[in-house]
Design a protein around this motif. Structure first.
Motif, PDB file in Angstrom:
ATOM      1  N   SER A  62       0.828  -1.234  -0.079  1.00 21.84           N
ATOM      2  CA  SER A  62      -0.011   0.115   0.025  1.00 21.84           C
ATOM      3  C   SER A  62       0.909   1.261   0.087  1.00 21.84           C
ATOM      4  O   SER A  62       1.851   1.324   0.468  1.00 21.84           O
ATOM      5  N   VAL A  63       0.494   2.357  -0.352  1.00 23.95           N
ATOM      6  CA  VAL A  63       1.116   3.660  -0.407  1.00 23.95           C
ATOM      7  C   VAL A  63       1.549   4.090   1.065  1.00 23.95           C
ATOM      8  O   VAL A  63       2.393   4.301   1.273  1.00 23.95           O
ATOM      9  N   SER A  64       0.662   3.802   1.943  1.00 21.32           N
ATOM     10  CA  SER A  64       0.828   4.059   3.229  1.00 21.32           C
ATOM     11  C   SER A  64       2.186   3.247   3.984  1.00 21.32           C
ATOM     12  O   SER A  64       2.886   3.834   4.540  1.00 21.32           O
ATOM     13  N   GLU A  65       2.013   1.861   3.522  1.00 25.73           N
ATOM     14  CA  GLU A  65       3.333   1.201   3.958  1.00 25.73           C
ATOM     15  C   GLU A  65       4.527   1.521   3.293  1.00 25.73           C
ATOM     16  O   GLU A  65       5.559   1.723   3.831  1.00 25.73           O
ATOM     17  N   ILE A  66       4.514   1.809   1.991  1.00 25.71           N
ATOM     18  CA  ILE A  66       5.528   2.312   1.347  1.00 25.71           C
ATOM     19  C   ILE A  66       6.223   3.706   2.029  1.00 25.71           C
ATOM     20  O   ILE A  66       7.465   3.762   2.307  1.00 25.71           O
ATOM     21  N   HIS A  67       5.156   4.680   2.295  1.00 24.15           N
ATOM     22  CA  HIS A  67       5.684   5.886   2.993  1.00 24.15           C
ATOM     23  C   HIS A  67       6.221   5.715   4.237  1.00 24.15           C
ATOM     24  O   HIS A  67       7.196   6.112   4.669  1.00 24.15           O
ATOM     25  N   ALA A  68       5.488   4.784   5.128  1.00 20.76           N
ATOM     26  CA  ALA A  68       6.002   4.768   6.371  1.00 20.76           C
ATOM     27  C   ALA A  68       6.988   3.883   6.701  1.00 20.76           C
ATOM     28  O   ALA A  68       7.629   4.003   7.669  1.00 20.76           O
ATOM     29  N   VAL A  69       7.408   2.852   5.933  1.00 22.04           N
ATOM     30  CA  VAL A  69       8.395   1.998   6.071  1.00 22.04           C
ATOM     31  C   VAL A  69       9.351   1.630   5.137  1.00 22.04           C
ATOM     32  O   VAL A  69      10.435   2.385   5.582  1.00 22.04           O
ATOM     33  N   ASP A  70       9.154   1.698   3.836  1.00 20.92           N
ATOM     34  CA  ASP A  70      10.349   1.641   2.887  1.00 20.92           C
ATOM     35  C   ASP A  70      10.887   3.094   2.608  1.00 20.92           C
ATOM     36  O   ASP A  70      12.137   3.223   2.275  1.00 20.92           O
ATOM     37  N   GLU A  71      10.122   4.142   2.620  1.00 20.03           N
ATOM     38  CA  GLU A  71      10.615   5.371   2.229  1.00 20.03           C
ATOM     39  C   GLU A  71      11.299   6.289   3.306  1.00 20.03           C
ATOM     40  O   GLU A  71      12.002   7.208   3.178  1.00 20.03           O
ATOM     41  N   LEU A  72      10.840   5.600   4.620  1.00 22.03           N
ATOM     42  CA  LEU A  72      11.401   6.398   5.841  1.00 22.03           C
ATOM     43  C   LEU A  72      12.764   6.491   5.958  1.00 22.03           C
ATOM     44  O   LEU A  72      13.297   7.655   6.383  1.00 22.03           O
ATOM     45  N   PRO A  73      13.816   5.574   5.600  1.00 16.68           N
ATOM     46  CA  PRO A  73      15.304   5.741   5.662  1.00 16.68           C
ATOM     47  C   PRO A  73      15.807   6.683   4.709  1.00 16.68           C
ATOM     48  O   PRO A  73      16.816   7.445   4.969  1.00 16.68           O
ATOM     49  N   TYR A  74      15.040   6.974   3.430  1.00 18.28           N
ATOM     50  CA  TYR A  74      15.303   7.959   2.639  1.00 18.28           C
ATOM     51  C   TYR A  74      15.140   9.271   3.012  1.00 18.28           C
ATOM     52  O   TYR A  74      15.723  10.169   2.509  1.00 18.28           O
ATOM     53  N   THR A  75      14.054   9.498   3.788  1.00 20.28           N
ATOM     54  CA  THR A  75      13.969  10.817   4.430  1.00 20.28           C
ATOM     55  C   THR A  75      15.050  11.101   5.359  1.00 20.28           C
ATOM     56  O   THR A  75      15.532  12.363   5.115  1.00 20.28           O
ATOM     57  N   SER A  76      15.818  10.567   6.021  1.00 20.98           N
ATOM     58  CA  SER A  76      17.058  10.637   6.919  1.00 20.98           C
ATOM     59  C   SER A  76      18.182  10.776   5.813  1.00 20.98           C
ATOM     60  O   SER A  76      19.152  11.767   5.995  1.00 20.98           O
ATOM     61  N   ALA A  77      18.176   9.971   4.811  1.00 21.21           N
ATOM     62  CA  ALA A  77      19.489  10.061   3.892  1.00 21.21           C
ATOM     63  C   ALA A  77      19.282  11.491   3.096  1.00 21.21           C
ATOM     64  O   ALA A  77      20.372  11.948   3.129  1.00 21.21           O
ATOM     65  N   VAL A  78      18.363  11.868   2.618  1.00 22.51           N
ATOM     66  CA  VAL A  78      17.935  13.087   1.948  1.00 22.51           C
ATOM     67  C   VAL A  78      18.678  14.204   3.159  1.00 22.51           C
ATOM     68  O   VAL A  78      19.333  15.220   2.629  1.00 22.51           O
ATOM     69  N   ALA A  79      18.176  14.151   4.155  1.00 23.67           N
ATOM     70  CA  ALA A  79      18.418  15.373   5.034  1.00 23.67           C
ATOM     71  C   ALA A  79      19.884  15.211   5.381  1.00 23.67           C
ATOM     72  O   ALA A  79      20.446  16.202   5.675  1.00 23.67           O
ATOM     73  N   ALA A  80      20.485  14.321   5.276  1.00 24.29           N
ATOM     74  CA  ALA A  80      21.839  13.822   5.711  1.00 24.29           C
ATOM     75  C   ALA A  80      22.807  14.353   4.087  1.00 24.29           C
ATOM     76  O   ALA A  80      23.946  14.377   4.419  1.00 24.29           O
ATOM     77  N   GLY A  81      21.955  14.748   3.251  1.00 25.21           N
ATOM     78  CA  GLY A  81      22.792  15.103   1.980  1.00 25.21           C
ATOM     79  C   GLY A  81      23.393  14.160   1.179  1.00 25.21           C
ATOM     80  O   GLY A  81      24.208  14.375   0.467  1.00 25.21           O
TER      81      GLY A  81
END
Length: 347
Positions: free
Chosen positions: A211-230
């Motif tokens: 589901s979109v919600s699972e992709i956002h909450a689980v799979d994409e979560l580490p990318y949020t931190s990675a993008v923030a880290a540059g």
């Protein structure tokens, strides 16, 4: 979904021969070459000197004690390029069982994360690559595995089955590796963590019905931190995520511009997984796949077939697609600028 994602572009030999020199130079900046054995072929050195290569990926069979000398040879060829930009010289040095160079990081991503040594692993990987002249690591894997022994966990490539933990460890690895002067690549967006042990996009098409919600909450979560880290590069997955688009993520305008750049705000360089992967068997030749990926917003095409001819054919195909309007010139120029910025950062 963009209509071109489903197109199969047919390129005739006559049109290919007519690719303009300006567009050949532009297209070359989007392709990462590979070769087999320990000695780069003359054709690769010629392509580099002409400015028709963005860089080279190295595999285990390319590497021995003389890899530093080989890289020096590639850099000498690049000195003749009209672009004046460093090559992107990359490999997969994730740690554990996935290492092309001997040495650090010896631990797997999973072991690093469990032991609190992810930062040390990033430092070790970066220093190892830098010592032989490489400047891009196709790591870390940010996939959040689901079940013990599944696709990412069977080789302990995933930091954790907890998204928050994976995000933290991934960010530590990225930050430490960046400090060594080696660029990190977060992969495989939006995540292959839900793939079973037999669902390998290198070998076959894979569909992950999340589901979109699972992709956002689980799979994409580490990318949020990675993008923030540059993190400067993100590799896209070849799996299909039907909740977001009906085509593989790396061929999806919605995935690249809607999710990665839009939702997460990533402004760096996107890179494909191996363009010859079995997961793209429905999308024609490697050259056709490269056109589709570029049209969807993929910046760098990874021609990983261990044959320099593959990279050259893709460059010609992209140039032809620019000539005949198959590829949007503005979109392509924006991608070229992102690649040039990354390459210039190694000057």
């Amino acid at each position: 979904m963009r209509a071109f994602s489903l197109l199969c572009v047919i390129i005739s030999p006559t049109i290919v021969l007519g690719a303009t020199s300006a567009n050949l130079l532009a297209a070359g900046q989007h392709v990462i070459y590979s070769y087999s054995g320990l000695t780069p072929p003359a054709s690769l050195l010629t392509a580099i000197s002409a400015g028709h290569a963005a860089g080279v990926i190295f595999f285990k069979d390319n590497i021995d004690a003389n890899i530093g000398s080989v890289i020096t040879t590639l850099k000498k060829a690049n000195a003749a390029s009209p672009l004046g930009l460093p090559l992107l010289l990359m490999t997969d040095q994730e740690g554990g069982q996935v290492r092309r160079l001997s040495g650090e990081p010896v631990q797997s991503a999973k072991a690093m994360c469990a032991g609190g040594t992810s930062a040390a692993g990033g430092t070790g990987a970066g220093q190892n690559l830098a010592s032989v002249g490489m400047n891009v690591n196709l790591a870390p894997v940010l996939d959040v595995y689901r079940v013990a022994g599944d696709f990412e966990d069977q080789f302990q490539r995933s930091f954790s089955n907890n998204a928050t933990t994976a995000a933290s460890c991934g960010k530590s690895f990225i930050t430490a590796q960046q400090a060594t002067g080696v660029a990190s690549t977060a992969k495989h967006f939006p995540g292959l963590g839900a793939a079973s042990a037999t669902e390998n996009t290198d070998a076959q098409p894979v569909t992950l019905n999340l589901s979109v919600s699972e992709i956002h909450a689980v799979d994409e979560l580490p990318y949020t931190s990675a993008v923030a880290a540059g993190v400067p590069l993100v590799m896209l997955s070849w799996a299909v995520y039907p909740a977001i688009d009906s085509v593989p993520a790396g061929l999806s305008f919605q995935m690249i511009f809607g999710e990665l750049r839009g939702r997460l705000g990533f402004q760096g360089v996107t890179i494909s997984d191996a363009i010859e992967a079995g997961g793209l068997s429905a999308y024609g030749t490697d050259s056709n796949r490269a056109i589709l990926a570029s049209a969807a917003g993929m910046d760098l095409i990874l021609a990983a077939g261990r044959d320099a001819t593959q990279g050259g054919n893709i460059v010609t195909a992209l140039a032809t697609a620019l000539d005949n309007g198959t590829l949007d010139s503005k979109l392509f120029k924006n991608a070229t600028a992102r690649i040039a910025k990354l390459r210039a950062s190694f000057s």
